[in-house]
Design an enzyme around this catalytic site. Structure first.
Site, mmCIF file in Angstrom:
data_model
loop_
_atom_site.group_PDB
_atom_site.id
_atom_site.type_symbol
_atom_site.label_atom_id
_atom_site.label_comp_id
_atom_site.label_asym_id
_atom_site.label_seq_id
_atom_site.Cartn_x
_atom_site.Cartn_y
_atom_site.Cartn_z
ATOM 1 N N CYS A 1 0.813 -1.218 0.000
ATOM 2 C CA CYS A 1 0.000 0.000 0.000
ATOM 3 C C CYS A 1 0.849 1.272 0.000
ATOM 4 C CB CYS A 1 -0.923 0.028 1.216
ATOM 5 S SG CYS A 1 -0.001 0.047 2.756
ATOM 6 N N CYS B 1 -2.081 -4.345 8.110
ATOM 7 C CA CYS B 1 -1.658 -3.030 8.596
ATOM 8 C C CYS B 1 -0.992 -3.145 9.968
ATOM 9 C CB CYS B 1 -2.843 -2.083 8.704
ATOM 10 S SG CYS B 1 -3.810 -1.979 7.200
HETATM 11 FE FE1 FES Z 1 -1.316 0.455 4.362
HETATM 12 FE FE2 FES Z 1 -2.973 -0.041 6.275
HETATM 13 S S1 FES Z 1 -3.458 0.253 4.200
HETATM 14 S S2 FES Z 1 -0.845 0.014 6.417
#
Ligand code: FES
Length: 125
Positions: free
Chosen positions: A34, A103
């Site tokens: 992400c 996460c």
């Molecule tokens: Fe990247 Fe949560 S979406 S750490």
């Protein structure tokens, strides 16, 4: 997707946010999936984590997990901090939605990496 009250509390009022000047240990860890990044700063004395702060450039779950992680290890030994797992942090927050479990990796990883670097720099690994 539902967050627990504890997650929301740590997201809205994160503990130990910021930077420690002259930190004894620092680590920055990114999540390639992400692009979010956590930076962790530790002040260590006699193997005790006397202070810890974080900067998280990421999602709400990552901020909540970072906050909880710092709270859980402040005042603990570095050995105890190395034993802290991502799951323990997520459990302390009352759980995270399955889609957000990844996460929880960043904070524990940054903490562990900072301590391992510290030990290496002091010839102890
Ligand atoms: Fe990247 Fe949560 S979406 S750490």
């Amino acid at each position: 997707m539902e967050y627990t009250e504890k997650v929301m509390d740590h997201f809205m009022n994160p503990r130990n946010v910021g930077k420690i000047e002259n930190a004894d240990a620092v680590a920055e860890v990114g999540n390639p999936s992400c692009g979010d990044v956590i930076k962790m700063y530790l002040k260590i004395s006699n193997d005790i984590i006397e202070d810890i702060k974080f900067q998280t450039f990421g999602c709400g779950a990552a901020i909540a997990v970072s906050s909880k992680t710092t709270e859980m290890v402040k005042g603990k030994t570095i050995t105890e901090a190395l034993e802290l797992t991502r799951d323990q942090v997520a459990n302390e927050l009352g759980g995270l939605p399955a889609i957000k479990m990844h996460c929880s990796n960043l904070a524990a990883d940054a903490l562990h990496q900072a301590i391992k670097t510290y030990l290496k720099e002091h010839g102890r690994s």
